[in-house]
Design an enzyme around this catalytic site. Sequence first.
Site, mmCIF file in Angstrom:
data_model
loop_
_atom_site.group_PDB
_atom_site.id
_atom_site.type_symbol
_atom_site.label_atom_id
_atom_site.label_comp_id
_atom_site.label_asym_id
_atom_site.label_seq_id
_atom_site.Cartn_x
_atom_site.Cartn_y
_atom_site.Cartn_z
ATOM 1 N N CYS A 84 -0.594 6.465 10.289
ATOM 2 C CA CYS A 84 0.675 5.851 10.703
ATOM 3 C C CYS A 84 0.416 4.546 11.433
ATOM 4 O O CYS A 84 -0.380 4.507 12.363
ATOM 5 C CB CYS A 84 1.414 6.731 11.700
ATOM 6 S SG CYS A 84 1.767 8.343 11.100
ATOM 7 N N CYS A 125 7.387 -3.541 15.725
ATOM 8 C CA CYS A 125 7.100 -2.682 16.871
ATOM 9 C C CYS A 125 5.736 -3.061 17.447
ATOM 10 O O CYS A 125 4.815 -3.405 16.701
ATOM 11 C CB CYS A 125 7.104 -1.215 16.453
ATOM 12 S SG CYS A 125 8.702 -0.702 15.793
ATOM 13 N N CYS A 138 2.415 -1.357 16.009
ATOM 14 C CA CYS A 138 2.282 -1.129 14.568
ATOM 15 C C CYS A 138 1.723 -2.359 13.849
ATOM 16 O O CYS A 138 2.113 -3.492 14.138
ATOM 17 C CB CYS A 138 3.653 -0.768 13.993
ATOM 18 S SG CYS A 138 3.615 -0.429 12.221
ATOM 19 N N GLU A 152 0.822 -1.211 0.000
ATOM 20 C CA GLU A 152 0.000 0.000 0.000
ATOM 21 C C GLU A 152 0.859 1.265 0.000
ATOM 22 O O GLU A 152 1.978 1.271 0.497
ATOM 23 C CB GLU A 152 -0.880 0.026 1.259
ATOM 24 C CG GLU A 152 -1.933 -1.066 1.265
ATOM 25 C CD GLU A 152 -2.793 -1.044 2.528
ATOM 26 O OE1 GLU A 152 -4.014 -1.144 2.388
ATOM 27 O OE2 GLU A 152 -2.247 -0.946 3.633
ATOM 28 N N CYS A 177 7.321 -6.011 7.605
ATOM 29 C CA CYS A 177 8.397 -5.222 8.215
ATOM 30 C C CYS A 177 9.109 -6.073 9.251
ATOM 31 O O CYS A 177 8.459 -6.763 10.035
ATOM 32 C CB CYS A 177 7.804 -3.973 8.870
ATOM 33 S SG CYS A 177 9.055 -2.890 9.587
ATOM 34 N N CYS A 237 3.406 8.798 0.843
ATOM 35 C CA CYS A 237 3.994 7.981 1.899
ATOM 36 C C CYS A 237 4.274 6.606 1.286
ATOM 37 O O CYS A 237 3.361 5.846 1.001
ATOM 38 C CB CYS A 237 3.007 7.917 3.057
ATOM 39 S SG CYS A 237 3.588 6.934 4.424
HETATM 40 N N1 SAH Z 1 10.126 1.531 9.828
HETATM 41 C C1 SAH Z 1 10.197 2.965 9.744
HETATM 42 C C2 SAH Z 1 9.113 3.530 8.893
HETATM 43 C C3 SAH Z 1 7.731 3.510 9.489
HETATM 44 S S1 SAH Z 1 7.199 5.148 9.585
HETATM 45 C C4 SAH Z 1 10.234 3.563 11.132
HETATM 46 O O1 SAH Z 1 10.147 2.808 12.095
HETATM 47 O O2 SAH Z 1 10.438 4.758 11.275
HETATM 48 C C5 SAH Z 1 5.765 5.055 10.445
HETATM 49 C C6 SAH Z 1 5.786 5.827 11.757
HETATM 50 O O3 SAH Z 1 4.535 5.603 12.431
HETATM 51 C C7 SAH Z 1 6.865 5.314 12.690
HETATM 52 O O4 SAH Z 1 7.351 6.340 13.487
HETATM 53 C C8 SAH Z 1 6.076 4.323 13.499
HETATM 54 O O5 SAH Z 1 6.717 3.979 14.684
HETATM 55 C C9 SAH Z 1 4.773 5.055 13.697
HETATM 56 N N2 SAH Z 1 3.667 4.164 14.069
HETATM 57 C C10 SAH Z 1 3.604 2.829 13.905
HETATM 58 N N3 SAH Z 1 2.442 2.341 14.374
HETATM 59 C C11 SAH Z 1 1.744 3.391 14.827
HETATM 60 C C12 SAH Z 1 0.445 3.539 15.413
HETATM 61 N N4 SAH Z 1 -0.345 2.494 15.590
HETATM 62 N N5 SAH Z 1 0.041 4.778 15.754
HETATM 63 C C13 SAH Z 1 0.828 5.847 15.547
HETATM 64 N N6 SAH Z 1 2.045 5.770 14.986
HETATM 65 C C14 SAH Z 1 2.512 4.558 14.642
#
Ligand code: SAH
Length: 343
Positions: free
Chosen positions: A336, A116, A119, A92, A112, A105
């Site tokens: 995000c 985390c 996420c 996506e 991934c 984006c």
């Molecule tokens: N792998 C990279 C790119 C992902 S960017 C990274 O970790 O930076 C996406 C951003 O959204 C990251 O900062 C991630 O930690 C954040 N994110 C992930 N899940 C989220 C959620 N459920 N709510 C808000 N932010 C989130």
Amino acid sequence: MMQEIYGITLEELKAWMQQNGQPQFRAGQIFGWLYGKQALSFDQMTDLGAPLRAKLAESFHFSTLKQVRILRSEDGETEKFLWELQDGKKVETVLIYSADRRTVCVSSQVGCPARCSFCASGKQGLIRNLSSAEIVEQVLQIDRHLKGRGERVCHLVFMGMGEPMENYEAVVKAIRIFCSPDAFHISQRRITVSTVGVVEGILRLAKEELKVNLALSLHASNQNLRKKLIPYARKYSMEEIITAVDAYSHHTKRDITYEYTLLAGINDTIESATELAELLKGKQCTVNLIPYNPVEGIRLDRPEKRDIEQFRETLEERGICTTWRFTKGKDIAAACGQLALQQ
Ligand code: SAH
């Protein structure tokens, strides 16, 4: 072996021309066709001779992404594109409309490896890397989508699915194509790479002649808490990561953005804000506060508005610049952390 044309940099295409007894300027001409006129085959490139067009068609193939659907958020500010790749996997991309900005984006991987805890993208781990062509084509197709309205993609963030630093070569190659004046001509200042904190990647990117913005997904004010939220924190300590990020900022003269997803009762307290301010004291940086976006199957909550405000004020009072990411696209799961693996 056939190569994907959208994954080739201008330099590589020039080298190919040379090997095939052609003048190098043909490479720029082809880039103009691919990214300016958005041609869909070599046959459309009418100012190239027929033998060259045939040779190109034998060496390179074109499209890799098939558009499955586009979802548009109710407020019309976000569109989410679902693509099918050649092996049937899906990925996506999100297009964000804000004032006169058109920000894409981009995803860098299917799934991934970072996994985390908050996420959706890493729930099933890494499926595979995207090729540079698959990264470029996400933007090309969206550029085509906007062209009808006389608009163009002007900002890029590597904040879709995947960890860009774990697909380093393809990401850097795609960035070279995005910046190329003969292709998208997007300024390096308008491109942001976001990372969970892969130290080697950050240091390597600092040495490229690419002064793109760097965003670090910090999400905690100390190593102990970070380890609980982010499995990658076991691989690289916060201290090591921040040292690498400082080196990046020093080398490229770019300010750093620290992303901080606010999770109710976990990392949103005044104590956390105070500790974070202490950690970032004196740095040229911005903290981007992202209130948690709900993900199915994950039992975490978004903080109350007043807690978010209090967190923000605590940082601001201590001289730390903050932005508050206004969540866009929640109704279409494009915010995000909500990009999930599609079957
Ligand atoms: N792998 C990279 C790119 C992902 S960017 C990274 O970790 O930076 C996406 C951003 O959204 C990251 O900062 C991630 O930690 C954040 N994110 C992930 N899940 C989220 C959620 N459920 N709510 C808000 N932010 C989130």
